[in-house]
Enzyme design. Sequence first.
Site, PDB file in Angstrom:
ATOM      1  N   GLY A  38      -1.881  -0.418  -1.187  1.00 28.11           N
ATOM      2  CA  GLY A  38      -1.837  -1.946  -0.778  1.00 28.11           C
ATOM      3  C   GLY A  38      -0.991  -1.733   0.372  1.00 28.11           C
ATOM      4  O   GLY A  38      -1.301  -2.815   0.871  1.00 28.11           O
TER       5      GLY A  38
ATOM      6  N   SER B 110       0.068   0.238   1.957  1.00 28.06           N
ATOM      7  CA  SER B 110      -0.174   1.498   2.707  1.00 28.06           C
ATOM      8  C   SER B 110       0.654   2.793   3.683  1.00 28.06           C
ATOM      9  O   SER B 110       1.087   3.117   4.730  1.00 28.06           O
ATOM     10  CB  SER B 110      -0.021   0.403   4.320  1.00 28.06           C
ATOM     11  OG  SER B 110      -1.561   1.021   5.653  1.00 28.06           O
TER      12      SER B 110
ATOM     13  N   TYR C  45     -15.129  -2.530  -0.172  1.00 30.44           N
ATOM     14  CA  TYR C  45     -14.585  -2.715   0.695  1.00 30.44           C
ATOM     15  C   TYR C  45     -15.800  -2.460   1.341  1.00 30.44           C
ATOM     16  O   TYR C  45     -15.874  -3.053   3.042  1.00 30.44           O
ATOM     17  CB  TYR C  45     -13.338  -2.087   1.394  1.00 30.44           C
ATOM     18  CG  TYR C  45     -12.948  -2.056   2.417  1.00 30.44           C
ATOM     19  CD1 TYR C  45     -11.928  -2.913   2.772  1.00 30.44           C
ATOM     20  CD2 TYR C  45     -13.504  -1.121   3.595  1.00 30.44           C
ATOM     21  CE1 TYR C  45     -11.453  -2.688   3.660  1.00 30.44           C
ATOM     22  CE2 TYR C  45     -12.733  -0.908   4.601  1.00 30.44           C
ATOM     23  CZ  TYR C  45     -12.089  -1.735   5.178  1.00 30.44           C
ATOM     24  OH  TYR C  45     -11.629  -1.968   5.937  1.00 30.44           O
TER      25      TYR C  45
ATOM     26  N   ASP D  54      -9.738  -7.752  10.050  1.00 28.44           N
ATOM     27  CA  ASP D  54     -10.003  -6.588  11.493  1.00 28.44           C
ATOM     28  C   ASP D  54     -11.020  -6.069  11.516  1.00 28.44           C
ATOM     29  O   ASP D  54     -10.890  -5.150  12.854  1.00 28.44           O
ATOM     30  CB  ASP D  54      -8.572  -5.873  10.844  1.00 28.44           C
ATOM     31  CG  ASP D  54      -8.614  -5.279   9.761  1.00 28.44           C
ATOM     32  OD1 ASP D  54      -9.615  -5.144   9.059  1.00 28.44           O
ATOM     33  OD2 ASP D  54      -8.140  -4.019   9.635  1.00 28.44           O
TER      34      ASP D  54
ATOM     35  N   GLU E 299      -7.465   9.046   9.949  1.00 25.24           N
ATOM     36  CA  GLU E 299      -7.731   8.410   8.438  1.00 25.24           C
ATOM     37  C   GLU E 299      -9.709   8.027   8.164  1.00 25.24           C
ATOM     38  O   GLU E 299      -9.955   8.574   7.451  1.00 25.24           O
ATOM     39  CB  GLU E 299      -7.124   7.239   8.335  1.00 25.24           C
ATOM     40  CG  GLU E 299      -7.392   6.898   6.657  1.00 25.24           C
ATOM     41  CD  GLU E 299      -6.443   5.927   6.054  1.00 25.24           C
ATOM     42  OE1 GLU E 299      -5.487   5.947   6.684  1.00 25.24           O
ATOM     43  OE2 GLU E 299      -6.764   5.309   5.120  1.00 25.24           O
TER      44      GLU E 299
ATOM     45  N   GLY F 162      -1.125   4.506  -2.771  1.00 25.72           N
ATOM     46  CA  GLY F 162      -2.095   3.433  -3.406  1.00 25.72           C
ATOM     47  C   GLY F 162      -2.288   1.906  -4.243  1.00 25.72           C
ATOM     48  O   GLY F 162      -2.612   1.613  -4.817  1.00 25.72           O
TER      49      GLY F 162
ATOM     50  N   SER G 133       5.697  17.801  -0.147  1.00 23.90           N
ATOM     51  CA  SER G 133       5.897  16.472  -0.261  1.00 23.90           C
ATOM     52  C   SER G 133       6.921  15.968  -1.543  1.00 23.90           C
ATOM     53  O   SER G 133       6.120  16.479  -2.678  1.00 23.90           O
ATOM     54  CB  SER G 133       5.101  15.276  -1.108  1.00 23.90           C
ATOM     55  OG  SER G 133       5.825  14.398  -1.232  1.00 23.90           O
TER      56      SER G 133
ATOM     57  N   ASP H  24      -3.364  -1.162   9.857  1.00 21.17           N
ATOM     58  CA  ASP H  24      -1.760  -1.005   9.249  1.00 21.17           C
ATOM     59  C   ASP H  24      -1.538  -0.056  10.046  1.00 21.17           C
ATOM     60  O   ASP H  24      -0.408  -0.282  10.305  1.00 21.17           O
ATOM     61  CB  ASP H  24      -2.815   0.169   7.973  1.00 21.17           C
ATOM     62  CG  ASP H  24      -3.721  -0.437   7.298  1.00 21.17           C
ATOM     63  OD1 ASP H  24      -3.609  -2.153   6.786  1.00 21.17           O
ATOM     64  OD2 ASP H  24      -3.853   0.067   6.315  1.00 21.17           O
TER      65      ASP H  24
HETATM   66  P1  ADP Z   1      -1.860   3.093   0.647  1.00 22.19           P
HETATM   67  O1  ADP Z   1      -2.047   4.028   2.259  1.00 22.19           O
HETATM   68  O2  ADP Z   1      -2.927   1.783   0.303  1.00 22.19           O
HETATM   69  O3  ADP Z   1      -0.483   3.886  -0.026  1.00 22.19           O
HETATM   70  P2  ADP Z   1      -4.371   5.246   0.691  1.00 22.19           P
HETATM   71  O4  ADP Z   1      -5.019   5.836  -0.805  1.00 22.19           O
HETATM   72  O5  ADP Z   1      -4.748   4.342   1.280  1.00 22.19           O
HETATM   73  O6  ADP Z   1      -2.693   4.226  -0.390  1.00 22.19           O
HETATM   74  O7  ADP Z   1      -3.457   6.435   0.463  1.00 22.19           O
HETATM   75  C1  ADP Z   1      -2.958   6.902  -0.037  1.00 22.19           C
HETATM   76  C2  ADP Z   1      -2.163   7.942  -0.137  1.00 22.19           C
HETATM   77  O8  ADP Z   1      -1.543   8.335   1.337  1.00 22.19           O
HETATM   78  C3  ADP Z   1      -2.118   9.621  -1.155  1.00 22.19           C
HETATM   79  O9  ADP Z   1      -3.269   9.381  -2.413  1.00 22.19           O
HETATM   80  C4  ADP Z   1      -1.832  10.546  -0.441  1.00 22.19           C
HETATM   81  O10 ADP Z   1      -2.267  11.086   0.502  1.00 22.19           O
HETATM   82  C5  ADP Z   1      -0.868   9.945   1.423  1.00 22.19           C
HETATM   83  N1  ADP Z   1       0.579   9.830   0.719  1.00 22.19           N
HETATM   84  C6  ADP Z   1       0.987   8.500   0.498  1.00 22.19           C
HETATM   85  N2  ADP Z   1       2.577   8.798   0.821  1.00 22.19           N
HETATM   86  C7  ADP Z   1       2.391  10.162   0.295  1.00 22.19           C
HETATM   87  C8  ADP Z   1       3.677  11.076   0.422  1.00 22.19           C
HETATM   88  N3  ADP Z   1       4.708  10.312   0.310  1.00 22.19           N
HETATM   89  N4  ADP Z   1       3.641  11.972   0.161  1.00 22.19           N
HETATM   90  C9  ADP Z   1       2.529  12.907   0.237  1.00 22.19           C
HETATM   91  N5  ADP Z   1       1.500  12.417   0.407  1.00 22.19           N
HETATM   92  C10 ADP Z   1       1.450  11.213   1.069  1.00 22.19           C
HETATM   93 MG    MG Z   2      -3.904   3.514   2.719  1.00 22.31          MG
END
Ligand code: ADP
Ligand code: MG
Length: 386
Positions: A123, A125, A220, A30, A159, A121, A61, A171
Amino acid sequence: MIDRLVEAFPRAEWVVTAPGRVNLLGEHVDYNDGLVLPTAIDRYVLIAFSARDDGLVHIRSLDLNQSACFPINALVAKQDGDGKDLPHWALYPAGVAWSLKKEGFNPAGMDAMIHSNVPIGAGLSSSAAVELAFAAAWQKMGDWKIDRMRLAQCCQRAENAYVGVQCGLMDQFACAHGVARHALFFDTRSLSWQPIPIPPGTSIVIADSTIERSLAASAYNQRREECQLALKYVQEIVPDVRSLRDLSVKDIMTLKGKMPKTIYHRMRHVVEEIERVRQGCQRLFSDDVAGFGRLMNAGHVSLRDLFAVSIPELDTLVEIGQNMPGCFGARMTGAGFGGCTVNLVETRAAKAFAQQLRAEYRKRTDVDASVYICKASRGVHVEPIQ
Ligand code: ADP
Ligand code: MG
Protein backbone atom coordinates in the site's frame (compact mmCIF):
# COMPACT_ATOMS: atom_id res chain seq x y z
CA MET A 1 21.12 0.60 -3.46
CA ILE A 2 22.65 2.47 -6.38
CA ASP A 3 25.91 0.56 -5.89
CA ARG A 4 24.11 -2.73 -6.27
CA LEU A 5 22.49 -1.49 -9.49
CA VAL A 6 25.74 -0.24 -10.98
CA GLU A 7 27.48 -3.48 -10.08
CA ALA A 8 24.73 -5.49 -11.80
CA PHE A 9 24.50 -3.15 -14.80
CA PRO A 10 27.83 -1.32 -15.30
CA ARG A 11 26.90 0.04 -18.76
CA ALA A 12 23.91 1.99 -17.48
CA GLU A 13 24.05 5.72 -18.22
CA TRP A 14 21.21 7.07 -16.11
CA VAL A 15 19.42 6.34 -12.90
CA VAL A 16 15.84 7.28 -12.05
CA THR A 17 14.73 7.66 -8.44
CA ALA A 18 10.96 7.30 -7.91
CA PRO A 19 9.56 7.49 -4.37
CA GLY A 20 6.77 5.50 -2.78
CA ARG A 21 4.07 7.48 -1.02
CA VAL A 22 1.94 7.46 2.06
CA ASN A 23 -1.38 9.24 2.47
CA LEU A 24 -1.57 11.31 5.66
CA LEU A 25 -5.24 12.23 5.32
CA GLY A 26 -8.01 11.90 2.73
CA GLU A 27 -8.65 8.18 2.25
CA HIS A 28 -11.04 6.75 -0.34
CA VAL A 29 -11.86 10.22 -1.60
CA ASP A 30 -9.76 10.53 -4.76
CA TYR A 31 -12.37 8.67 -6.81
CA ASN A 32 -15.01 11.07 -5.47
CA ASP A 33 -13.24 14.19 -6.82
CA GLY A 34 -12.03 14.86 -3.27
CA LEU A 35 -9.05 16.46 -1.55
CA VAL A 36 -6.10 14.35 -0.43
CA LEU A 37 -2.91 14.91 1.53
CA PRO A 38 -0.24 12.36 0.58
CA THR A 39 3.51 12.72 0.84
CA ALA A 40 6.30 11.08 -1.16
CA ILE A 41 8.58 9.09 1.16
CA ASP A 42 12.29 8.27 1.25
CA ARG A 43 11.83 4.72 0.05
CA TYR A 44 12.45 4.41 -3.65
CA VAL A 45 12.20 2.39 -6.81
CA LEU A 46 15.46 2.95 -8.68
CA ILE A 47 15.97 2.06 -12.30
CA ALA A 48 19.30 2.19 -14.08
CA PHE A 49 18.91 2.44 -17.84
CA SER A 50 20.52 3.08 -21.20
CA ALA A 51 19.10 3.38 -24.70
CA ARG A 52 18.92 0.56 -27.29
CA ASP A 53 18.47 1.20 -30.97
CA ASP A 54 16.65 -2.03 -31.92
CA GLY A 55 13.23 -1.09 -30.48
CA LEU A 56 13.38 -3.71 -27.73
CA VAL A 57 12.85 -3.06 -24.03
CA HIS A 58 14.85 -5.44 -21.83
CA ILE A 59 14.04 -5.17 -18.13
CA ARG A 60 15.44 -7.02 -15.17
CA SER A 61 14.06 -6.70 -11.65
CA LEU A 62 16.74 -7.45 -9.07
CA ASP A 63 14.02 -7.65 -6.44
CA LEU A 64 11.97 -10.30 -8.22
CA ASN A 65 15.04 -11.90 -9.83
CA GLN A 66 13.18 -11.97 -13.15
CA SER A 67 13.68 -10.53 -16.62
CA ALA A 68 11.26 -9.59 -19.37
CA CYS A 69 11.54 -8.23 -22.89
CA PHE A 70 8.99 -6.61 -25.19
CA PRO A 71 9.07 -4.85 -28.57
CA ILE A 72 8.16 -1.17 -28.17
CA ASN A 73 6.11 -1.27 -31.38
CA ALA A 74 3.82 -4.18 -30.46
CA LEU A 75 2.44 -3.43 -27.01
CA VAL A 76 -1.24 -4.24 -27.46
CA ALA A 77 -0.67 -8.01 -27.41
CA LYS A 78 1.05 -7.83 -23.99
CA GLN A 79 3.54 -10.43 -25.20
CA ASP A 80 7.28 -10.75 -25.64
CA GLY A 81 8.91 -11.03 -29.08
CA ASP A 82 8.29 -14.82 -29.14
CA GLY A 83 4.54 -14.56 -28.58
CA LYS A 84 4.71 -15.49 -24.88
CA ASP A 85 2.54 -13.57 -22.42
CA LEU A 86 4.46 -10.96 -20.42
CA PRO A 87 4.79 -11.65 -16.70
CA HIS A 88 2.37 -9.52 -14.67
CA TRP A 89 5.03 -7.18 -13.27
CA ALA A 90 6.23 -6.26 -16.78
CA LEU A 91 2.75 -4.99 -17.64
CA TYR A 92 3.49 -1.87 -15.56
CA PRO A 93 6.40 -0.60 -17.72
CA ALA A 94 4.82 -1.92 -20.93
CA GLY A 95 1.58 -0.12 -19.98
CA VAL A 96 3.47 3.14 -19.48
CA ALA A 97 4.99 2.84 -22.98
CA TRP A 98 1.51 2.05 -24.39
CA SER A 99 0.01 5.05 -22.60
CA LEU A 100 2.79 7.42 -23.72
CA LYS A 101 2.18 6.32 -27.31
CA LYS A 102 -1.50 7.14 -26.93
CA GLU A 103 -0.42 10.66 -25.92
CA GLY A 104 1.53 10.94 -29.18
CA PHE A 105 5.01 10.27 -27.80
CA ASN A 106 7.41 7.77 -29.28
CA PRO A 107 9.20 5.84 -26.49
CA ALA A 108 12.47 4.14 -27.49
CA GLY A 109 14.02 0.75 -26.78
CA MET A 110 16.09 0.45 -23.62
CA ASP A 111 17.92 -1.77 -21.19
CA ALA A 112 16.69 -1.21 -17.65
CA MET A 113 17.33 -2.70 -14.26
CA ILE A 114 15.00 -2.22 -11.28
CA HIS A 115 15.99 -2.20 -7.63
CA SER A 116 13.65 -1.01 -4.91
CA ASN A 117 13.11 -0.74 -1.18
CA VAL A 118 9.43 0.17 -1.47
CA PRO A 119 7.71 -2.94 -0.08
CA ILE A 120 5.69 -4.60 -2.83
CA GLY A 121 1.94 -4.77 -2.33
CA ALA A 122 1.98 -3.05 1.08
CA GLY A 123 0.00 0.00 0.00
CA LEU A 124 2.99 2.34 -0.32
CA SER A 125 2.55 2.46 -4.06
CA SER A 126 5.46 0.52 -5.43
CA SER A 127 3.34 0.22 -8.60
CA ALA A 128 3.12 3.99 -9.18
CA ALA A 129 6.84 4.33 -8.42
CA VAL A 130 7.68 1.70 -11.07
CA GLU A 131 5.39 3.47 -13.55
CA LEU A 132 6.80 6.95 -12.95
CA ALA A 133 10.37 5.63 -13.03
CA PHE A 134 9.83 4.26 -16.54
CA ALA A 135 7.88 7.30 -17.70
CA ALA A 136 10.71 9.57 -16.54
CA ALA A 137 13.28 7.33 -18.25
CA TRP A 138 11.46 7.50 -21.58
CA GLN A 139 11.02 11.24 -21.17
CA LYS A 140 14.76 11.64 -20.60
CA MET A 141 15.69 9.52 -23.63
CA GLY A 142 13.27 11.41 -25.88
CA ASP A 143 14.01 14.82 -24.34
CA TRP A 144 10.27 15.53 -24.28
CA LYS A 145 8.64 18.58 -22.78
CA ILE A 146 5.87 17.02 -20.72
CA ASP A 147 4.73 18.34 -17.36
CA ARG A 148 4.69 16.14 -14.30
CA MET A 149 0.90 16.06 -14.02
CA ARG A 150 0.55 14.74 -17.56
CA LEU A 151 3.22 12.14 -16.87
CA ALA A 152 1.29 11.08 -13.75
CA GLN A 153 -1.95 10.86 -15.75
CA CYS A 154 -0.23 8.72 -18.39
CA CYS A 155 0.87 6.35 -15.65
CA GLN A 156 -2.59 6.22 -14.11
CA ARG A 157 -4.04 5.30 -17.50
CA ALA A 158 -1.41 2.55 -17.83
CA GLU A 159 -2.51 1.06 -14.51
CA ASN A 160 -6.25 1.46 -15.22
CA ALA A 161 -6.49 0.46 -18.85
CA TYR A 162 -3.42 -1.74 -19.51
CA VAL A 163 -2.68 -3.51 -16.22
CA GLY A 164 -6.38 -3.44 -15.33
CA VAL A 165 -6.20 -2.05 -11.77
CA GLN A 166 -8.69 0.67 -10.88
CA CYS A 167 -6.92 3.44 -9.00
CA GLY A 168 -7.34 7.18 -8.68
CA LEU A 169 -4.63 9.69 -9.60
CA MET A 170 -3.29 10.24 -6.07
CA ASP A 171 -0.45 7.67 -6.12
CA GLN A 172 1.03 8.75 -9.43
CA PHE A 173 0.52 12.41 -8.51
CA ALA A 174 2.46 12.04 -5.26
CA CYS A 175 5.33 10.10 -6.83
CA ALA A 176 5.66 12.74 -9.55
CA HIS A 177 5.32 15.86 -7.38
CA GLY A 178 6.96 14.99 -4.04
CA VAL A 179 8.65 17.87 -2.21
CA ALA A 180 11.18 17.27 0.60
CA ARG A 181 9.77 18.03 4.08
CA HIS A 182 6.28 18.73 2.67
CA ALA A 183 2.92 17.04 2.43
CA LEU A 184 1.07 17.56 -0.86
CA PHE A 185 -2.39 19.06 -0.74
CA PHE A 186 -4.03 17.85 -3.96
CA ASP A 187 -7.45 18.66 -5.35
CA THR A 188 -8.29 15.64 -7.50
CA ARG A 189 -10.98 17.58 -9.39
CA SER A 190 -9.16 20.74 -10.45
CA LEU A 191 -5.72 19.03 -10.29
CA SER A 192 -4.39 22.06 -8.43
CA TRP A 193 -1.94 21.29 -5.64
CA GLN A 194 0.19 22.93 -3.03
CA PRO A 195 3.07 21.70 -0.88
CA ILE A 196 2.37 22.10 2.84
CA PRO A 197 5.34 22.13 5.24
CA ILE A 198 5.41 19.30 7.75
CA PRO A 199 6.37 20.96 11.05
CA PRO A 200 10.03 20.31 11.94
CA GLY A 201 10.65 17.69 14.60
CA THR A 202 7.86 15.47 13.24
CA SER A 203 8.48 12.04 11.74
CA ILE A 204 6.25 9.85 9.65
CA VAL A 205 6.31 6.30 10.98
CA ILE A 206 4.75 3.67 8.77
CA ALA A 207 3.85 0.24 10.12
CA ASP A 208 3.17 -2.55 7.65
CA SER A 209 0.71 -5.02 9.18
CA THR A 210 2.09 -7.58 6.65
CA ILE A 211 -1.44 -8.94 6.35
CA GLU A 212 -2.09 -10.06 2.78
CA ARG A 213 -4.56 -7.66 1.13
CA SER A 214 -6.62 -10.51 -0.29
CA LEU A 215 -9.98 -8.74 -0.05
CA ALA A 216 -8.61 -5.37 -1.06
CA ALA A 217 -9.33 -5.35 -4.80
CA SER A 218 -12.91 -6.59 -4.60
CA ALA A 219 -13.74 -4.41 -1.59
CA TYR A 220 -12.19 -1.37 -3.29
CA ASN A 221 -14.39 -1.85 -6.35
CA GLN A 222 -17.41 -2.40 -4.11
CA ARG A 223 -16.75 0.83 -2.19
CA ARG A 224 -16.45 2.74 -5.47
CA GLU A 225 -19.83 1.35 -6.52
CA GLU A 226 -21.36 2.24 -3.16
CA CYS A 227 -20.15 5.81 -3.53
CA GLN A 228 -21.67 5.93 -7.03
CA LEU A 229 -24.93 4.65 -5.61
CA ALA A 230 -24.90 7.27 -2.86
CA LEU A 231 -24.39 9.91 -5.55
CA LYS A 232 -27.43 8.59 -7.46
CA TYR A 233 -29.64 8.91 -4.36
CA VAL A 234 -28.32 12.43 -3.80
CA GLN A 235 -28.89 13.43 -7.43
CA GLU A 236 -32.53 12.41 -7.20
CA ILE A 237 -32.91 15.11 -4.55
CA VAL A 238 -30.30 17.66 -5.70
CA PRO A 239 -29.72 17.10 -9.46
CA ASP A 240 -26.77 19.46 -9.91
CA VAL A 241 -24.45 17.57 -7.54
CA ARG A 242 -21.68 16.13 -9.76
CA SER A 243 -19.86 14.09 -7.14
CA LEU A 244 -19.87 13.52 -3.38
CA ARG A 245 -17.22 16.23 -3.26
CA ASP A 246 -19.97 18.82 -3.82
CA LEU A 247 -21.67 18.05 -0.49
CA SER A 248 -20.93 19.77 2.80
CA VAL A 249 -21.02 18.19 6.24
CA LYS A 250 -24.25 20.16 6.86
CA ASP A 251 -25.82 18.86 3.61
CA ILE A 252 -25.43 15.24 4.59
CA MET A 253 -27.43 15.67 7.83
CA THR A 254 -30.47 16.38 5.67
CA LEU A 255 -29.85 13.24 3.58
CA LYS A 256 -30.11 10.83 6.50
CA GLY A 257 -32.92 8.33 5.94
CA LYS A 258 -33.01 9.09 2.18
CA MET A 259 -30.93 6.03 1.27
CA PRO A 260 -29.96 2.66 2.80
CA LYS A 261 -27.97 3.06 6.01
CA THR A 262 -24.76 1.47 4.68
CA ILE A 263 -24.75 3.72 1.63
CA TYR A 264 -25.32 6.73 3.87
CA HIS A 265 -22.35 5.71 6.01
CA ARG A 266 -20.08 5.45 2.98
CA MET A 267 -21.15 8.91 1.84
CA ARG A 268 -20.72 10.39 5.30
CA HIS A 269 -17.15 9.11 5.49
CA VAL A 270 -16.27 10.68 2.14
CA VAL A 271 -17.77 14.08 2.94
CA GLU A 272 -16.33 14.30 6.45
CA GLU A 273 -12.94 12.99 5.32
CA ILE A 274 -12.70 15.74 2.70
CA GLU A 275 -13.49 18.26 5.43
CA ARG A 276 -10.76 16.71 7.61
CA VAL A 277 -8.25 17.32 4.80
CA ARG A 278 -9.28 21.00 4.63
CA GLN A 279 -8.90 21.36 8.38
CA GLY A 280 -5.69 19.31 8.42
CA CYS A 281 -3.99 21.76 6.04
CA GLN A 282 -4.94 24.64 8.33
CA ARG A 283 -3.50 22.75 11.31
CA LEU A 284 -0.20 22.10 9.54
CA PHE A 285 0.05 25.72 8.41
CA SER A 286 -0.36 26.84 12.01
CA ASP A 287 2.17 24.25 13.27
CA ASP A 288 -0.58 22.49 15.22
CA VAL A 289 0.65 18.90 14.85
CA ALA A 290 -1.44 17.74 17.80
CA GLY A 291 -4.60 19.06 16.12
CA PHE A 292 -3.58 17.36 12.88
CA GLY A 293 -3.03 14.11 14.78
CA ARG A 294 -6.56 14.27 16.21
CA LEU A 295 -7.91 14.52 12.67
CA MET A 296 -5.91 11.40 11.74
CA ASN A 297 -7.39 9.55 14.73
CA ALA A 298 -10.91 10.62 13.73
CA GLY A 299 -10.16 9.50 10.16
CA HIS A 300 -9.35 6.02 11.41
CA VAL A 301 -12.62 5.72 13.34
CA SER A 302 -14.48 6.75 10.20
CA LEU A 303 -12.63 4.26 7.98
CA ARG A 304 -13.32 1.53 10.53
CA ASP A 305 -16.95 2.25 11.42
CA LEU A 306 -18.46 4.13 8.45
CA PHE A 307 -16.43 3.00 5.46
CA ALA A 308 -15.69 -0.47 6.88
CA VAL A 309 -12.29 -1.05 5.28
CA SER A 310 -10.20 -1.73 8.39
CA ILE A 311 -9.33 -5.13 9.88
CA PRO A 312 -8.55 -6.06 13.51
CA GLU A 313 -4.77 -6.07 12.91
CA LEU A 314 -4.87 -2.47 11.58
CA ASP A 315 -7.09 -1.42 14.49
CA THR A 316 -4.60 -2.99 16.89
CA LEU A 317 -1.62 -1.22 15.28
CA VAL A 318 -3.49 2.09 15.40
CA GLU A 319 -4.55 1.65 19.02
CA ILE A 320 -1.02 0.74 20.13
CA GLY A 321 0.42 3.71 18.24
CA GLN A 322 -2.07 6.25 19.53
CA ASN A 323 -1.32 5.32 23.14
CA MET A 324 2.43 5.58 22.90
CA PRO A 325 4.55 8.58 23.99
CA GLY A 326 5.35 11.14 21.31
CA CYS A 327 2.53 10.05 18.98
CA PHE A 328 0.34 12.86 17.63
CA GLY A 329 -2.01 10.65 15.62
CA ALA A 330 -2.34 7.27 13.90
CA ARG A 331 -4.63 5.76 11.32
CA MET A 332 -4.78 3.06 8.69
CA THR A 333 -3.65 4.32 5.30
CA GLY A 334 -4.32 3.09 1.78
CA ALA A 335 -7.26 1.07 0.56
CA GLY A 336 -7.48 -1.12 3.69
CA PHE A 337 -8.01 -4.84 4.37
CA GLY A 338 -4.32 -5.09 5.19
CA GLY A 339 -1.47 -2.78 4.30
CA CYS A 340 -0.11 -0.09 6.58
CA THR A 341 -0.84 2.38 9.32
CA VAL A 342 0.67 5.85 9.34
CA ASN A 343 1.73 7.54 12.58
CA LEU A 344 2.85 11.12 13.11
CA VAL A 345 5.47 11.01 15.84
CA GLU A 346 7.86 13.42 17.55
CA THR A 347 11.21 12.81 15.84
CA ARG A 348 13.09 12.39 19.12
CA ALA A 349 10.64 9.64 20.16
CA ALA A 350 10.45 7.95 16.75
CA LYS A 351 13.06 5.23 17.24
CA ALA A 352 11.66 4.03 20.56
CA PHE A 353 8.15 4.32 19.11
CA ALA A 354 9.06 2.08 16.18
CA GLN A 355 10.63 -0.55 18.44
CA GLN A 356 7.80 -0.62 20.95
CA LEU A 357 5.13 -0.67 18.27
CA ARG A 358 6.72 -3.75 16.73
CA ALA A 359 7.14 -5.49 20.08
CA GLU A 360 3.61 -4.79 21.29
CA TYR A 361 2.02 -5.79 17.96
CA ARG A 362 3.96 -9.04 18.06
CA LYS A 363 2.81 -9.67 21.63
CA ARG A 364 -0.84 -9.13 20.75
CA THR A 365 -1.07 -10.76 17.31
CA ASP A 366 1.97 -13.01 16.98
CA VAL A 367 2.73 -11.21 13.73
CA ASP A 368 5.90 -9.25 12.88
CA ALA A 369 5.18 -5.77 11.50
CA SER A 370 7.75 -3.94 9.38
CA VAL A 371 8.12 -0.41 10.69
CA TYR A 372 9.70 2.41 8.65
CA ILE A 373 10.67 5.84 9.94
CA CYS A 374 10.24 8.07 6.89
CA LYS A 375 10.88 11.59 5.68
CA ALA A 376 8.80 13.50 3.16
CA SER A 377 10.85 13.43 -0.03
CA ARG A 378 11.42 14.74 -3.52
CA GLY A 379 9.44 13.33 -6.46
CA VAL A 380 10.72 11.31 -9.41
CA HIS A 381 13.99 12.52 -10.94
CA VAL A 382 16.68 11.33 -13.34
CA GLU A 383 20.43 11.71 -12.88
CA PRO A 384 23.48 10.60 -14.89
CA ILE A 385 25.49 7.75 -13.40
CA GLN A 386 29.02 9.05 -12.69
P1 ADP B 1 1.55 -1.39 -4.09
O1 ADP B 1 1.48 -0.36 -5.18
O2 ADP B 1 0.68 -1.06 -2.93
O3 ADP B 1 2.95 -1.71 -3.65
P2 ADP B 1 0.36 -3.03 -6.13
O4 ADP B 1 -0.26 -4.37 -6.09
O5 ADP B 1 -0.44 -1.88 -6.61
O6 ADP B 1 0.94 -2.74 -4.67
O7 ADP B 1 1.66 -3.07 -7.04
C1 ADP B 1 2.65 -4.04 -6.86
C2 ADP B 1 3.13 -4.55 -8.21
O8 ADP B 1 4.01 -3.56 -8.81
C3 ADP B 1 3.97 -5.81 -8.09
O9 ADP B 1 3.14 -6.96 -8.04
C4 ADP B 1 4.79 -5.72 -9.35
O10 ADP B 1 4.01 -6.13 -10.45
C5 ADP B 1 5.07 -4.22 -9.49
N1 ADP B 1 6.34 -3.92 -8.82
C6 ADP B 1 6.52 -3.24 -7.67
N2 ADP B 1 7.82 -3.20 -7.31
C7 ADP B 1 8.50 -3.89 -8.24
C8 ADP B 1 9.88 -4.24 -8.42
N3 ADP B 1 10.80 -3.84 -7.55
N4 ADP B 1 10.20 -4.97 -9.50
C9 ADP B 1 9.26 -5.35 -10.40
N5 ADP B 1 7.95 -5.08 -10.28
C10 ADP B 1 7.56 -4.35 -9.22
MG1 MG C 1 -0.28 0.18 -6.28
